[in-house]
Design an enzyme around this catalytic site. Sequence first.
Site, PDB file in Angstrom:
ATOM      1  N   ARG A 189       1.010  -0.943  -0.189  1.00  0.00           N
ATOM      2  CA  ARG A 189       0.409  -0.087  -0.476  1.00  0.00           C
ATOM      3  C   ARG A 189       1.115   1.188  -0.495  1.00  0.00           C
ATOM      4  O   ARG A 189       1.968   0.874   0.669  1.00  0.00           O
ATOM      5  CB  ARG A 189      -0.639  -0.197   0.909  1.00  0.00           C
ATOM      6  CG  ARG A 189      -2.096  -1.103   1.373  1.00  0.00           C
ATOM      7  CD  ARG A 189      -2.634  -0.576   0.248  1.00  0.00           C
ATOM      8  NE  ARG A 189      -3.923  -1.546   0.645  1.00  0.00           N
ATOM      9  CZ  ARG A 189      -4.238  -2.438  -1.150  1.00  0.00           C
ATOM     10  NH1 ARG A 189      -3.262  -3.073  -1.564  1.00  0.00           N
ATOM     11  NH2 ARG A 189      -4.962  -3.439  -0.673  1.00  0.00           N
ATOM     12  N   HIS A 193      -0.960   0.828  -9.636  1.00  0.00           N
ATOM     13  CA  HIS A 193      -1.386  -0.577  -8.668  1.00  0.00           C
ATOM     14  C   HIS A 193      -2.509  -1.826  -9.721  1.00  0.00           C
ATOM     15  O   HIS A 193      -3.598  -1.969  -9.187  1.00  0.00           O
ATOM     16  CB  HIS A 193      -2.480   0.336  -7.695  1.00  0.00           C
ATOM     17  CG  HIS A 193      -3.100  -0.910  -6.509  1.00  0.00           C
ATOM     18  ND1 HIS A 193      -3.852  -0.125  -5.438  1.00  0.00           N
ATOM     19  CD2 HIS A 193      -3.099  -1.854  -6.302  1.00  0.00           C
ATOM     20  CE1 HIS A 193      -3.768  -0.969  -4.378  1.00  0.00           C
ATOM     21  NE2 HIS A 193      -3.904  -1.894  -4.876  1.00  0.00           N
TER      22      HIS A 193
HETATM   23  C1  GLV Z   1      -4.906  -5.313  -4.109  1.00  0.00           C
HETATM   24  O1  GLV Z   1      -4.270  -5.007  -4.212  1.00  0.00           O
HETATM   25  C2  GLV Z   1      -5.420  -5.704  -3.389  1.00  0.00           C
HETATM   26  O2  GLV Z   1      -5.325  -6.086  -2.104  1.00  0.00           O
HETATM   27  O3  GLV Z   1      -6.124  -7.426  -3.311  1.00  0.00           O
END
Ligand code: GLV
Length: 311
Positions: free
Chosen positions: A226, A274
Amino acid sequence: VTQALLVSTKPATMAVWREELLALDPTLDIRLFPETGPVEDIAAAVTWNHPPEDLYRYPNLRLLISMGAGVDHLFRPPGPPPGVAVVRLVDRLLTTAMSEYVMLAVLRHHRQDAGYRALQAAGVWEELPAPDTEATRIGIMGLGNLGADAARKLAALDFRVAGWSRTARALPGIETFAGEKGLLPFLARTDILVCLLPLTPATEGIINARTLAALPRGAYVINAARGGHVVEDDLLAALESGHVAGATLDVFRTEPLPEGHRFWTHPKVILTPHAASITIPRSVAPQVVDNLARLREGRPLANVVDVTVGY
Ligand code: GLV
């Protein structure tokens, strides 16, 4: 009584979720946010980046299912409503994709890909110093499903792999460190740092000036967990000074990464949006349907999150 499932994520993805869930259990009563129907109907919700306070509107909500491996989106203030169970996804494809991402980043750095691309661009035939895999120390923060899989696969490539976690873990063939006491010794022996931690109050900003300084000079940083794990200005300073040689980043404090952010054009940063490991609804629908059945039948849920620690 009605026991409806609320689905909430990007509109295009919601339709796919409905289709995959109904394919497994056509009796499911699915409501796509914001078309919830009467709030009393909602017994469970499967969500991604849903406004947390909205979940307090459903008096009969008993189960929250994260659409990802991470659940931090459910713990943003005010957090999940009291008494509501929280589960996350544990999925082979999610785990495989994450380990691939980490191995790609490790090998790209280890095999000096940036250097060779620059030589190619300059039309220069020249070899760079050969890397020594067994002498290269990888340190993985977070030894859950994702961290443990990445550790095992990197160890199979003959890297020297260690792991750090908040509470002590044992993994075959992997040296492990734990807790605040283990953190600096772990960092001091780490040439390539990989962050796969859950984001909780205990891990927020864990990659900062102090911890980066504990890495050996020239270390490399990979964050696929994160954005909140990294103090971005501290990482930029460490890249600037050369203490950190480079970084591969999939996640950011603000997503999408704002236009003009230093990371976009930083010569030592490789970034992805991401996308290291993306949930595939078809792959995870069976465990969602299974947990809904467990909820209905009063059986223990699978992949339960400890709401007191947030992972
Ligand atoms: C992606 O960020 C997840 O948590 O699967």
